[in-house]
Design an enzyme around this catalytic site. Structure first.
Site, PDB file in Angstrom:
ATOM      1  N   SER B 157       0.838  -1.204   0.000  1.00  0.00           N
ATOM      2  CA  SER B 157       0.000   0.000   0.000  1.00  0.00           C
ATOM      3  C   SER B 157       0.876   1.259   0.000  1.00  0.00           C
ATOM      4  O   SER B 157       1.777   1.375  -0.826  1.00  0.00           O
ATOM      5  CB  SER B 157      -0.945  -0.059   1.203  1.00  0.00           C
ATOM      6  OG  SER B 157      -1.924   0.927   1.125  1.00  0.00           O
ATOM      7  N   ARG B 227     -11.865   6.102  10.311  1.00  0.00           N
ATOM      8  CA  ARG B 227     -11.379   4.733  10.294  1.00  0.00           C
ATOM      9  C   ARG B 227     -12.434   3.770   9.753  1.00  0.00           C
ATOM     10  O   ARG B 227     -12.129   2.835   9.014  1.00  0.00           O
ATOM     11  CB  ARG B 227     -10.960   4.314  11.711  1.00  0.00           C
ATOM     12  CG  ARG B 227     -10.403   2.926  11.794  1.00  0.00           C
ATOM     13  CD  ARG B 227      -9.204   2.745  10.904  1.00  0.00           C
ATOM     14  NE  ARG B 227      -8.523   1.487  11.141  1.00  0.00           N
ATOM     15  CZ  ARG B 227      -7.419   1.115  10.525  1.00  0.00           C
ATOM     16  NH1 ARG B 227      -6.875   1.924   9.625  1.00  0.00           N
ATOM     17  NH2 ARG B 227      -6.847  -0.025  10.787  1.00  0.00           N
ATOM     18  N   ASP B 322      -8.829  -6.299  -4.668  1.00  0.00           N
ATOM     19  CA  ASP B 322      -8.437  -4.991  -4.118  1.00  0.00           C
ATOM     20  C   ASP B 322      -9.010  -3.901  -5.016  1.00  0.00           C
ATOM     21  O   ASP B 322      -8.610  -3.771  -6.166  1.00  0.00           O
ATOM     22  CB  ASP B 322      -6.897  -4.921  -4.079  1.00  0.00           C
ATOM     23  CG  ASP B 322      -6.383  -3.634  -3.447  1.00  0.00           C
ATOM     24  OD1 ASP B 322      -7.195  -2.730  -3.161  1.00  0.00           O
ATOM     25  OD2 ASP B 322      -5.162  -3.543  -3.229  1.00  0.00           O
ATOM     26  N   HIS B 355      -8.120  -5.027  -0.262  1.00  0.00           N
ATOM     27  CA  HIS B 355      -6.818  -4.387  -0.096  1.00  0.00           C
ATOM     28  C   HIS B 355      -6.016  -5.008   1.052  1.00  0.00           C
ATOM     29  O   HIS B 355      -4.798  -5.160   0.978  1.00  0.00           O
ATOM     30  CB  HIS B 355      -7.044  -2.898   0.162  1.00  0.00           C
ATOM     31  CG  HIS B 355      -5.790  -2.088   0.233  1.00  0.00           C
ATOM     32  ND1 HIS B 355      -4.896  -2.020  -0.817  1.00  0.00           N
ATOM     33  CD2 HIS B 355      -5.268  -1.316   1.213  1.00  0.00           C
ATOM     34  CE1 HIS B 355      -3.880  -1.227  -0.477  1.00  0.00           C
ATOM     35  NE2 HIS B 355      -4.086  -0.802   0.744  1.00  0.00           N
ATOM     36  N   ASP B 356      -6.725  -5.390   2.108  1.00  0.00           N
ATOM     37  CA  ASP B 356      -6.070  -5.980   3.279  1.00  0.00           C
ATOM     38  C   ASP B 356      -5.349  -7.295   2.984  1.00  0.00           C
ATOM     39  O   ASP B 356      -4.587  -7.777   3.815  1.00  0.00           O
ATOM     40  CB  ASP B 356      -7.102  -6.239   4.385  1.00  0.00           C
ATOM     41  CG  ASP B 356      -7.135  -5.106   5.394  1.00  0.00           C
ATOM     42  OD1 ASP B 356      -6.320  -4.172   5.258  1.00  0.00           O
ATOM     43  OD2 ASP B 356      -7.978  -5.155   6.310  1.00  0.00           O
TER      44      ASP B 356
END
Lengths: 200, 382
Positions: B157, B227, B322, B355-356
């Site tokens: 990232s 968040r 992602d 994405h994680d």
């Protein structure tokens, strides 16, 4: 240095030292690794299969995971000396377009494919009435990745129609040996065909 | 921490800090009179000093990439999946360095640091830092550690963006750059998400124009919302469906606005726990660093031209689900690298985690990563 698979050996002979090569469907990277180590050839290989990607990386091959059927738009025109496609032409969605793409990004193209005109295939269809199963085409029709099989004559006719000039042709059997019958009647006796070509 | 430390963990680790007294001029034109970096290391530096790898962290992570700080820790460092003995970044072979970036809130100089000019915390007065600034400070850390050349600079990232910037800014100082789940610049959509996150923080009445420390409060609601929003972009539609579906916490609909669906509960929990561990001013800074990252801006938008100085070999990895930095964004980098004849390998990993995924032990991901790092290690010993 380990011995190269015979068809790759022929391709290896066709490729000039220190040239730039793009290999479409580069498998485990054997050819590119060989060309790098023996001919200082700079190359990229395109491959879709996960296991092959890991093998290429292990071999230090510049492999890029992508689907050739999506085209080669990530590559600029005339950016390679050779674009190679070994045993893959018959498995792509649009063989005619891929040939155009090969000659857009490369100066010369090299393809190898199984000759569907081989006498054994003709025999099995004519007398068995079924899709052929041979050493070169071992999967049944519902499992084969080969969706666009062709004969030597088909391929050469397509090249002619597209104005593609064939520079070299080599025909071999499944052990990658050649013989007098193959030279006499290649479309009947060749199991595998190798072509080198460029824009006419 | 688990009852016994797993054999493939680096185990108990202690962060170190290092002080730099020379002023650091930043891309924004301002100068930090001096600064401190907190970092962790795992493994041993070899005699030739050739086996060091730099780990660059992402938006909200820090220097604690692997292992445990104490036996009380519930969770190991953020990249435990990839760093440790026998793991892709094998600490039996590599000396791993992971610093907390400038502007962070975990021990490196940032908004929480006392501003020598005022005697108070920098807060909103901390200068905007860029990926280039981070790379500059990391290069100074390398100098101090006696590392002339990294075997590899690695990041996911925003960390991947640093690995890319390293290859451009210090071509001689790294042999390999490994860029995972990243992009060569943010899209308008990416920036839009960041802007909503910033607005959530800045419109919180407890934000006090960033001087909330002086009011003895934190913009809890704003940071939590930021968040929660960010977290949605880290997951994929499929992974959320797999994880939560439409599952209800009490098994029935209550016709109200309390937490009903599991996904709501999860997001609120993520938001709340983030507030406990992260500083809002740092979060604002990190999102700005992301927005500004665009190495091709110096070459008229031509990424291949921006990559001209690059000498490092690249491994680029993306994940199919992602959508924050989709595979197409990684391919932009691969295309620019091939245009310049740079050695690059690219793997697109089939994964549903969004994405994680870059933080997770996905078998094909680890396999490719390991295969590459084994080659890096072999060169190191040559």
């Amino acid at each position: 240095m380990s011995a190269l698979r015979p068809d790759l050996e022929i391709i290896d002979h066709w490729i000039a030292p220190r040239s730039r090569v793009l290999d479409l469907g580069c498998g485990d990277g054997t050819l590119l690794r060989h060309l790098r180590e023996n001919k200082q050839v700079e190359s990229y290989g395109l491959e879709i299969d996960d296991d092959n990607i890991a093998r290429c990386i292990k071999a230090g091959v510049n492999v890029i995971q992508m689907d050739i059927d999506a085209g080669l738009s990530d590559f600029d025109a005339d950016s390679f000396d050779y674009v190679v496609m070994s045993q893959t032409l018959q498995a792509v969605q649009h063989p005619d377009r891929i040939l155009d793409e090969m000659l857009r990004v490369g100066r010369e193209g090299i393809v190898t494919f199984p000759n569907f005109g081989h006498w054994l295939n003709r025999l099995q269809i004519t007398f068995g009435g079924r899709m052929p199963l041979t050493r070169v085409l071992p999967e049944p029709w519902y499992q084969t990745p080969n969706i666009h099989l062709c004969t030597l004559r088909d391929f050469e006719q397509l090249c002619h129609a597209k104005g593609i000039e064939i520079l070299q042709r080599k025909v071999v059997n499944s052990a990658h040996r050649t013989g007098p019958l193959m030279h006499l009647l290649p479309n009947l006796f060749a199991e595998i065909a190798l072509y080198r070509f460029r824009r006419g | 921490m688990p009852d016994t430390i797993p054999g493939d963990s680096v185990g108990l680790v202690t962060p170190q800090t290092i002080q730099f007294d020379a002023p650091l001029t930043l891309d924004c034109g301002r100068t930090l009179p001096g600064y401190q970096l907190i970092y962790e290391t795992y493994g041993e530096l070899n005699a030739a000093r050739s086996n060091a790898v730099l780990i660059c962290h992402a938006l909200s992570s820090d220097h604690h990439a692997a292992g445990y700080h104490s036996t009380e820790d519930r969770k190991p460092g953020w990249w435990e999946a990839c760093i440790g003995p026998g793991k892709p970044i094998d600490t039996d072979r590599f000396f791993v360095v992971c610093p907390n970036n400038l502007g962070g809130c975990k021990g490196s100089t940032g908004p929480l640091t006392i501003n020598p000019d005022t005697g108070k915390r920098y807060g909103p007065d901390f200068p905007i830092v860029t990926v280039g600034d981070w790379v500059r400070s990391q290069a100074q850390l390398a100098d101090r550690l006696g590392i002339e050349r990294w075997a590899a600079v690695i990041g996911g990232s925003l960390g991947g963006m640093q690995a890319l910037q390293w290859a451009i800014d210090h071509p001689q100082r790294l042999r390999h750059s490994i860029v995972i789940a990243a992009a060569p610049k943010l899209s308008a959509q990416n920036i839009a998400f960041n802007e909503v996150a910033r607005q959530a923080i800045m419109s919180d009445p407890d934000f006090h124009a960033g001087r909330y420390y002086e009011h003895d409060t934190v913009p809890r609601r704003g940071l939590m919302l930021a968040r929660m929003l960010g977290h949605i972009t880290y997951l994929s539609d499929e992974s959320m469906r797999k994880k939560f579906g439409r599952e209800l916490r009490q098994g029935k609909i209550n016709y109200g606005f309390d937490v009903e669906f599991q996904v709501e509960s999860y997001l609120r929990y993520q938001g709340r726990s983030f507030v406990e561990r992260f500083d809002a001013n740092s979060y604002l800074l990190m999102t700005k660093a992301l927005d500004y990252f665009d190495p091709a801006s110096k070459t008229g938008g031509d990424l291949a031209a921006a990559l001209k100085p690059v000498q490092a070999h690249f491994l680029v990895i993306s994940f199919t689900s992602d959508w924050r930095f989709a595979p197409a964004r990684s391919r932009e980098m691969v295309k620019a690298l091939t245009e310049g004849d740079n050695p690059v390998a690219y793997a697109e990993i089939e994964a549903h985690q969004g994405h994680d995924a870059f933080l997770m032990p996905i078998p094909q991901y680890l396999k490719v990563f390991r295969a590459y790092m084994e080659r890096v290690a072999e060169e190191t010993n040559r």
